[in-house]
Design a protein around this motif. Structure first.
Motif, mmCIF file in Angstrom:
data_model
loop_
_atom_site.group_PDB
_atom_site.id
_atom_site.type_symbol
_atom_site.label_atom_id
_atom_site.label_comp_id
_atom_site.label_asym_id
_atom_site.label_seq_id
_atom_site.Cartn_x
_atom_site.Cartn_y
_atom_site.Cartn_z
ATOM 1 N N ILE A 1 0.828 -1.202 0.000
ATOM 2 C CA ILE A 1 0.000 0.000 0.000
ATOM 3 C C ILE A 1 0.864 1.254 0.000
ATOM 4 O O ILE A 1 0.503 2.273 -0.587
ATOM 5 N N ASN A 2 2.042 1.163 0.630
ATOM 6 C CA ASN A 2 2.982 2.285 0.568
ATOM 7 C C ASN A 2 3.554 2.447 -0.827
ATOM 8 O O ASN A 2 3.812 3.570 -1.276
ATOM 9 N N ALA A 3 3.731 1.350 -1.541
ATOM 10 C CA ALA A 3 4.189 1.422 -2.924
ATOM 11 C C ALA A 3 3.136 2.099 -3.801
ATOM 12 O O ALA A 3 3.475 2.860 -4.713
ATOM 13 N N VAL A 4 1.862 1.829 -3.521
ATOM 14 C CA VAL A 4 0.780 2.495 -4.245
ATOM 15 C C VAL A 4 0.860 3.998 -4.020
ATOM 16 O O VAL A 4 0.800 4.793 -4.959
ATOM 17 N N GLN A 5 1.017 4.402 -2.779
ATOM 18 C CA GLN A 5 1.123 5.832 -2.466
ATOM 19 C C GLN A 5 2.346 6.457 -3.126
ATOM 20 O O GLN A 5 2.274 7.572 -3.650
ATOM 21 N N GLY A 6 3.467 5.756 -3.097
ATOM 22 C CA GLY A 6 4.686 6.269 -3.714
ATOM 23 C C GLY A 6 4.540 6.417 -5.215
ATOM 24 O O GLY A 6 5.001 7.407 -5.797
ATOM 25 N N ALA A 7 3.893 5.452 -5.845
ATOM 26 C CA ALA A 7 3.677 5.523 -7.291
ATOM 27 C C ALA A 7 2.790 6.712 -7.642
ATOM 28 O O ALA A 7 3.056 7.440 -8.602
#
Length: 59
Positions: A11-17
């Motif tokens: 979910i943090n990768a989603v936010q970062g993307a």
């Protein structure tokens, strides 16, 4: 981009993307609640399997 598994790290990768300006963010997870949350955190599409995610990534 596709993110397989949208638990804590995913979910943090989603936010970062999203923050980096990605226009197609496909979150893949077998758990419905996690897919719903991924949309709230910035995913543009959600999929149950990685195989179905390829349909969104080829556009």
């Amino acid at each position: 981009m596709a993110i397989v598994g949208v638990g804590g790290v995913g979910i943090n990768a989603v936010q970062g993307a999203r923050s980096a300006g990605a226009t197609h963010i496909v979150a893949v997870d077998p758990v419905g609640f996690k897919r719903e949350q991924a949309l709230l955190f910035g995913a543009t599409h959600v999929c149950l399997t990685a195989r179905s995610a390829t349909l969104h990534l080829r556009r």
